[in-house]
Design a protein around this motif. Sequence first.
Motif, PDB file in Angstrom:
ATOM      1  N   MET A   6       0.834  -1.181   0.000  1.00  0.00           N
ATOM      2  CA  MET A   6       0.000   0.000   0.000  1.00  0.00           C
ATOM      3  C   MET A   6       0.879   1.245   0.000  1.00  0.00           C
ATOM      4  O   MET A   6       1.811   1.355   0.781  1.00  0.00           O
ATOM      5  N   GLU A   7       0.588   2.183  -0.864  1.00  0.00           N
ATOM      6  CA  GLU A   7       1.402   3.380  -1.016  1.00  0.00           C
ATOM      7  C   GLU A   7       0.997   4.437   0.016  1.00  0.00           C
ATOM      8  O   GLU A   7      -0.186   4.651   0.272  1.00  0.00           O
ATOM      9  N   THR A   8       1.984   5.084   0.615  1.00  0.00           N
ATOM     10  CA  THR A   8       1.722   6.140   1.575  1.00  0.00           C
ATOM     11  C   THR A   8       1.290   7.396   0.827  1.00  0.00           C
ATOM     12  O   THR A   8       1.951   7.793  -0.129  1.00  0.00           O
ATOM     13  N   PRO A   9       0.193   8.034   1.254  1.00  0.00           N
ATOM     14  CA  PRO A   9      -0.229   9.255   0.565  1.00  0.00           C
ATOM     15  C   PRO A   9       0.783  10.376   0.781  1.00  0.00           C
ATOM     16  O   PRO A   9       1.420  10.459   1.833  1.00  0.00           O
ATOM     17  N   THR A  10       0.934  11.216  -0.225  1.00  0.00           N
ATOM     18  CA  THR A  10       1.832  12.353  -0.131  1.00  0.00           C
ATOM     19  C   THR A  10       1.131  13.446   0.669  1.00  0.00           C
ATOM     20  O   THR A  10      -0.016  13.801   0.394  1.00  0.00           O
TER      21      THR A  10
END
Length: 181
Positions: A1-5
């Motif tokens: 899961m990608e960390t939100p910017t």
Amino acid sequence: METPTLSIEQLRFPLGRYKLPAVFQSVLIKESLTALTQLPGLLRDATAGLTQEQLDTPYRPGGWTVQQVVHHLADSHMNAYIRFKLALTEERPTIKPYDEAAWAHLADSKEALPEVSLQLLDSLHQRWVLLLQSLGFNEWHRTFVHPEGGEMFLFQTAGQYAWHGQHHLAHITSLRERMGW
């Protein structure tokens, strides 16, 4: 899961900006005292096990390092403690502001290990909370005058510094989370 910017605003104010209460509320005083009591231990936990390289990491682009944040909290809260004592012993004293950014770039803020300020915060917060616990309704309504920010009640200032500690604690804990430390 990608960390939100996160935006710079979110990085700068992970808890949002402080909202100054207009009127005295005993529940806010209790919350402030709890936050001020807990801050030194929470800050110690948040910095435990960090390497010097991690301590030298800014919490956001262009921001202070973790080490500078810890020392800033000691500097800021020492000033706040003195402001409280002035307000309790003088009528509407005008307090002296200081250049916190310049202080953060002095050698003691950049080179001293965080433990020095953690020890200071342990003792400072013990005294400060003891003083705050002794205040009655009238004393919470005493004021000081900030040359730039105007007149402030002590009940407002207690909440501001409780938020301030949590705000900078969140800088460190959110950085640790983002970096996987």
